[in-house]
Design a protein around this motif. Sequence first.
Motif, short mmCIF file in Angstrom:
data_model
loop_
_atom_site.label_atom_id
_atom_site.label_comp_id
_atom_site.label_asym_id
_atom_site.label_seq_id
_atom_site.Cartn_x
_atom_site.Cartn_y
_atom_site.Cartn_z
N ASP A 1 28.34 14.36 0.27
CA ASP A 1 29.17 12.88 0.38
C ASP A 1 29.72 12.65 1.80
O ASP A 1 30.29 13.67 2.13
CB ASP A 1 30.26 12.68 -0.63
CG ASP A 1 29.66 12.47 -2.14
OD1 ASP A 1 28.36 12.25 -2.25
OD2 ASP A 1 30.27 12.18 -3.22
N PRO A 2 29.99 11.72 2.38
CA PRO A 2 30.73 11.37 3.61
C PRO A 2 32.09 11.41 3.06
O PRO A 2 32.42 11.49 2.02
CB PRO A 2 30.06 9.73 3.83
CG PRO A 2 29.81 9.22 2.46
CD PRO A 2 29.26 10.41 1.56
N PRO A 3 33.20 11.67 4.27
CA PRO A 3 34.34 11.75 4.05
C PRO A 3 34.99 10.22 3.83
O PRO A 3 34.52 9.35 3.75
CB PRO A 3 34.92 12.18 5.26
CG PRO A 3 33.91 11.68 6.36
CD PRO A 3 32.46 11.68 5.49
N GLY A 4 36.11 10.57 3.34
CA GLY A 4 37.19 9.38 3.10
C GLY A 4 37.46 9.04 1.60
O GLY A 4 38.36 8.25 1.23
N ARG A 5 36.68 9.46 0.50
CA ARG A 5 36.71 8.84 -0.95
C ARG A 5 37.66 10.12 -1.50
O ARG A 5 37.94 11.16 -1.08
CB ARG A 5 35.59 9.01 -1.51
CG ARG A 5 35.36 8.80 -2.94
CD ARG A 5 34.03 9.14 -3.50
NE ARG A 5 34.10 9.11 -4.85
CZ ARG A 5 33.06 9.67 -5.70
NH1 ARG A 5 31.90 9.62 -5.20
NH2 ARG A 5 33.23 10.00 -6.99
N ARG A 6 38.52 9.36 -2.57
CA ARG A 6 39.27 10.61 -3.18
C ARG A 6 38.71 10.74 -4.37
O ARG A 6 37.94 10.00 -5.12
CB ARG A 6 40.70 9.63 -3.60
CG ARG A 6 41.53 10.49 -4.39
CD ARG A 6 43.13 9.85 -4.61
NE ARG A 6 43.89 9.93 -3.35
CZ ARG A 6 44.44 10.84 -2.93
NH1 ARG A 6 44.33 11.87 -3.78
NH2 ARG A 6 45.18 10.86 -1.82
N TYR A 7 38.73 11.94 -4.91
CA TYR A 7 37.98 12.44 -6.09
C TYR A 7 38.98 12.89 -7.17
O TYR A 7 39.96 13.78 -6.88
CB TYR A 7 37.03 13.55 -5.85
CG TYR A 7 36.19 13.22 -4.77
CD1 TYR A 7 34.68 13.20 -5.48
CD2 TYR A 7 36.00 12.85 -3.51
CE1 TYR A 7 33.43 12.80 -4.59
CE2 TYR A 7 35.03 12.60 -2.65
CZ TYR A 7 33.88 12.43 -3.20
OH TYR A 7 32.83 12.15 -2.48
N ALA A 8 39.13 12.57 -8.28
CA ALA A 8 39.87 12.95 -9.51
C ALA A 8 39.32 14.30 -10.09
O ALA A 8 38.13 14.23 -10.50
CB ALA A 8 40.19 11.74 -10.58
N PHE A 9 40.38 15.02 -10.30
CA PHE A 9 40.03 16.46 -10.92
C PHE A 9 40.52 16.45 -12.45
O PHE A 9 40.38 17.43 -13.08
CB PHE A 9 40.40 17.57 -10.05
CG PHE A 9 39.83 17.77 -8.74
CD1 PHE A 9 38.64 17.18 -8.47
CD2 PHE A 9 40.48 18.08 -7.75
CE1 PHE A 9 37.95 17.22 -7.07
CE2 PHE A 9 40.10 18.10 -6.30
CZ PHE A 9 38.57 17.74 -6.21
N GLY A 10 41.35 15.50 -12.87
CA GLY A 10 41.75 15.44 -14.22
C GLY A 10 43.30 15.93 -14.20
O GLY A 10 43.64 16.73 -13.17
#
Length: 264
Positions: free
Chosen positions: A27-36
Motif C-alpha cells: 500500500d502507499p503511505p499515509g493511511r492509519r491501520y487499526a490492529f485491535g
Amino acid sequence: MRLTHVGGPTLLIEVGGWRLLTDPTFDPPGRRYAFGWGTSSVKTAGPAVPAAEIGRVDAVLLTHDHHGDNLDDAGRALLASAGTVVTTRSGARRLAGSGAVDPGRVVGLAAGSTTVLDAPGRAAIEVTATPCRHGPPLSRAIVGDVVGFALGGGAALWITGDTVLHRELLDVAGRLRVDVAVPHLGGVRFPVTGPVRYSMTARDAVRLCEVLRPRAVVPVHYEGWSHFAQGRRAAEEQFARAPRELRDALRWLDPGVPTDPEVS
C-alpha cells in the motif's frame, strides 16, 4: 541467494530458481491501520518495488495475516496470483474462508511443523514454522497466532517473524544452523500499552544472534511504520558493541536493490 528488501517486513527471496515473498505490504503511505484493542499505526513509507513490478511469486511466506503492517490491502490482492501461501493455521482458514486464496493453495503451519515447496526443475525447499510470541506473556489471545520460517533442512535462511525474545525462540536458535538470519526488529510499542514491546529490540536481536551465529544478519521490520519504536540507528549501535563476528555479519539492504547477503 538474492534478497530484495521491499520495505517493512517485505522481502523477496530468490534462491535455486525459486522466488519467495515474505509478508506482502504494498500500500502507499499515509493511511492509519487499526490492529485491535485500541492499537493502530500509520504507514510512513511506500514500497521500494511496486507490487506490479515484483514479477512471478512462487510462494508467499506470511508470518500472520491479521495485522496490516504484515499484510495490507495491496499485499492481500497479490496473494491471488502467488503459487502457494504458507502461513499460520488460523490464518490459512481465514484466507481460504474469505476467498483471498484458493483453499488448495494455502498451507497452515503450527510452530514446529513443516511443509515442502517443490516444482519441476528446481530443488525442493523445506519450510519449517518457528515459534513467535508477538507480545508479553499470555498475550496470544489478544495478538493472535504468528510464526517465523526456517528454510532448508539445516535452515539456510531464518525469518524470525514478529516476536519478542523469549526462551522458546532462544532454544530454536540453539538448534538451527543458519547462514542468513532475517530478524524482525522495530521494538514495537503503542501508547495505549505503555512500555510493553511487541517485537524484538536491537539488543534482543544481538542476544539472539549470539546464540544463532549466522554468517549474515539482514534486519527487516524496522522502518516505514509509526509504531516501530527503534530504527536502523538503534540496531547499528547495538551491533557495534557486539562480538566481532556479529559486527561483520550485519547487512543493511538498500531498498529495492537485489543483494547477495553472504557477499560482504
